[in-house]
Design a protein around this motif. Sequence first.
Motif, PDB file in Angstrom:
ATOM      1  N   ALA A 136      18.011  42.439  29.539  1.00  0.00           N
ATOM      2  CA  ALA A 136      18.160  42.416  31.109  1.00  0.00           C
ATOM      3  C   ALA A 136      16.911  41.603  31.735  1.00  0.00           C
ATOM      4  CB  ALA A 136      18.395  43.756  31.424  1.00  0.00           C
ATOM      5  N   ASP A 137      15.762  41.789  31.421  1.00  0.00           N
ATOM      6  CA  ASP A 137      14.292  41.539  31.771  1.00  0.00           C
ATOM      7  C   ASP A 137      14.270  39.947  31.252  1.00  0.00           C
ATOM      8  OD1 ASP A 137      12.433  41.471  33.547  1.00  0.00           O
ATOM      9  OD2 ASP A 137      11.181  42.492  32.119  1.00  0.00           O
ATOM     10  N   SER A 138      14.964  39.238  31.685  1.00  0.00           N
ATOM     11  CA  SER A 138      14.986  37.709  31.044  1.00  0.00           C
ATOM     12  C   SER A 138      15.619  36.685  32.291  1.00  0.00           C
ATOM     13  CB  SER A 138      15.477  37.533  29.859  1.00  0.00           C
ATOM     14  OG  SER A 138      16.941  37.919  30.041  1.00  0.00           O
ATOM     15  N   VAL A 139      15.370  35.626  31.826  1.00  0.00           N
ATOM     16  CA  VAL A 139      15.927  34.586  32.854  1.00  0.00           C
ATOM     17  C   VAL A 139      17.386  34.802  32.834  1.00  0.00           C
ATOM     18  CG1 VAL A 139      16.297  32.111  33.373  1.00  0.00           C
ATOM     19  CG2 VAL A 139      13.959  32.925  32.756  1.00  0.00           C
TER      20      VAL A 139
ATOM     21  N   ILE B 234      25.216  20.208  33.780  1.00  0.00           N
ATOM     22  CA  ILE B 234      25.189  21.019  32.591  1.00  0.00           C
ATOM     23  C   ILE B 234      23.667  21.611  32.734  1.00  0.00           C
ATOM     24  CG2 ILE B 234      25.310  21.313  30.099  1.00  0.00           C
ATOM     25  CD1 ILE B 234      27.696  19.567  30.157  1.00  0.00           C
ATOM     26  N   VAL B 235      23.352  22.663  32.653  1.00  0.00           N
ATOM     27  CA  VAL B 235      21.920  23.336  33.079  1.00  0.00           C
ATOM     28  C   VAL B 235      21.761  24.424  32.212  1.00  0.00           C
ATOM     29  CG1 VAL B 235      21.860  22.362  35.344  1.00  0.00           C
ATOM     30  CG2 VAL B 235      22.774  24.687  34.993  1.00  0.00           C
ATOM     31  N   THR B 236      20.363  24.608  32.048  1.00  0.00           N
ATOM     32  CA  THR B 236      20.069  25.993  31.260  1.00  0.00           C
ATOM     33  C   THR B 236      20.020  26.982  32.485  1.00  0.00           C
ATOM     34  OG1 THR B 236      17.688  25.546  32.027  1.00  0.00           O
ATOM     35  CG2 THR B 236      18.362  24.408  29.940  1.00  0.00           C
TER      36      THR B 236
ATOM     37  N   LEU C 115      18.849  29.266  37.817  1.00  0.00           N
ATOM     38  CA  LEU C 115      18.107  30.046  38.416  1.00  0.00           C
ATOM     39  C   LEU C 115      17.342  29.399  39.498  1.00  0.00           C
ATOM     40  CD1 LEU C 115      17.914  33.353  38.658  1.00  0.00           C
ATOM     41  CD2 LEU C 115      15.906  33.016  37.137  1.00  0.00           C
ATOM     42  N   GLU C 116      16.659  28.484  39.220  1.00  0.00           N
ATOM     43  CA  GLU C 116      15.763  27.874  40.311  1.00  0.00           C
ATOM     44  C   GLU C 116      16.518  27.193  41.301  1.00  0.00           C
ATOM     45  OE1 GLU C 116      13.454  25.037  37.923  1.00  0.00           O
ATOM     46  OE2 GLU C 116      12.255  26.732  37.082  1.00  0.00           O
ATOM     47  N   LEU C 117      17.749  26.578  41.111  1.00  0.00           N
ATOM     48  CA  LEU C 117      18.832  26.020  41.790  1.00  0.00           C
ATOM     49  C   LEU C 117      19.129  26.784  42.999  1.00  0.00           C
ATOM     50  CD1 LEU C 117      20.503  23.472  42.799  1.00  0.00           C
ATOM     51  CD2 LEU C 117      22.159  24.468  41.292  1.00  0.00           C
ATOM     52  N   VAL C 118      19.645  28.035  42.533  1.00  0.00           N
ATOM     53  CA  VAL C 118      20.069  29.029  43.548  1.00  0.00           C
ATOM     54  C   VAL C 118      18.954  29.800  44.301  1.00  0.00           C
ATOM     55  CG1 VAL C 118      20.997  31.284  43.865  1.00  0.00           C
ATOM     56  CG2 VAL C 118      21.777  29.595  41.920  1.00  0.00           C
ATOM     57  N   LEU C 119      17.709  30.082  43.666  1.00  0.00           N
ATOM     58  CA  LEU C 119      16.631  30.586  44.487  1.00  0.00           C
ATOM     59  C   LEU C 119      15.840  29.551  45.313  1.00  0.00           C
ATOM     60  CD1 LEU C 119      15.046  32.633  41.395  1.00  0.00           C
ATOM     61  CD2 LEU C 119      16.396  33.477  43.292  1.00  0.00           C
ATOM     62  N   SER C 120      16.139  28.359  45.127  1.00  0.00           N
ATOM     63  CA  SER C 120      15.593  27.271  46.225  1.00  0.00           C
ATOM     64  C   SER C 120      16.193  27.319  47.489  1.00  0.00           C
ATOM     65  CB  SER C 120      15.378  26.050  45.366  1.00  0.00           C
ATOM     66  OG  SER C 120      16.553  25.449  45.294  1.00  0.00           O
TER      67      SER C 120
END
Length: 138
Positions: free
Chosen positions: A20-23, A124-126, A131-136
């Motif tokens: 759970a404590d992962s990307v 198609i993303v990792t 996560l970076e897209l959403v958090l930005s």
Amino acid sequence: MTTYYAVIDTNVLVSAVLKADSVPGRLMELVFDGPIAPVLDRGILGEYRAVLSRPKFSLTPEIVSDILARFEEKGLFVDAEPSELELPDPKDRVFYEVVLEKRKEGDAYLVTGNMKHFPAEPFIVTPRQMLELVLSDV
């Protein structure tokens, strides 16, 4: 807040459940309680159930049912058109078909830890890229 539509590959879900404590774990938090709306069909849901139920993961039937219930609650179900695309693993085709179907209406992403299993497409993303897209945008 913007809603992001994402097809979650099974490997991302399994990684999140196991750590759970992962990307992938942080990403799944945004799927279940945030701005990411999971996009799927009954085939993907069945794949999730089959993989999460494997004895090697030691997940109880209740845990698997709870995870699937969250997908059913939050998920956007689509009926995707079949594709003739050849992929290294034919079981991955449904994930690609579903993201293509949703993309007919607007942006949607396929989130996978196995980029080499899919064509090189900007949607198609990792898990980290998603996560970076959403958090930005927060």
